[in-house]
Design a protein around this motif. Sequence first.
Motif: not given
Length: 307
Positions: A94, A138-139, A278-281, A285
């Motif tokens: 993260k 979303h992630w 899709m997000s990558d933390l 974030e």
Amino acid sequence: MNLLTFKTIDWLNRILRLDFNPKKTERIYREFDITRGYSHYHDLCKDKFTRKEHIDSDNPLNKDGFQYLNVISPNQAQELINEIDSTHYLSYIKKDTKDLLGYRITDPILIKNVLSLALRDDVDKSITNYFESEYLVHWFIFTVTPQAEQQKSVSFRWHCDRGPTKHLKLIVYLNPTAAHGGNTEFISLADTKDIGRKGYVFGWTKARSSDINYLSKIAGREIISHKKDMNAGEGVIFQPSTVLHRGVSPPLGTRYVLTLCLLPSPVHWSDALKHNTMSDLAINEGWHQNADELLQGLNENTPITSL
């Protein structure tokens, strides 16, 4: 939380005038749902939903804010641990924090396989029942929490997650509670609302507590937490922005967990995945500044602002 820590928080709140502010909770919900357009986005997703199903308002996820489910088999859970552990290395997963260790998964085929395992059958039914729409991921993260009496991360103290009121998290325990002693605790929707009226939910981060008695004092009545021992492959799905929750640090061994953050979608999650929404933390974030960004990413032509 010991008595000294409890008194220290009360003292800091008084001295620094950081008393909990009930209006802040309403302001944060409004920011995401109205200002950022997530509520209108959700309405659009519901309008496009074709898998019409009976909505069960007595479903634990709808009624209490959390629901326990069998997600994958114990064998599948162990195979997933073995596969990821043998092909990835531990890292901080993260952005801007060193409190969250795990495996950063970026291979698109592996991502699709992992999500396909998790989002089946009763899990899929429960999610669509809650959203009344399709949904997207979303992630997601694969976390490895080491044995410790306490964890540094504030996620191990009672809190709600900032974000749209209509989003979900799915936590899948890949090894059983008996192997590590860790868990996740929840406070019901109704009790969270009562505590929220006193301003704790999105109050000062340093005033977060792991002590249920502290929350009972805030609410002015007894507050009860909920948890159950998890078998490998069992999971819990919950409303993270409206249900107080906290991780329980594993005192016996390492805990392996898969966590998915879910949002409504106008298309099936597998189609949304193809659009790279899709997000990558580890990189970003943050939530979208406006849910229009999701529609644009999904090649939808109807902007939220026109609804």
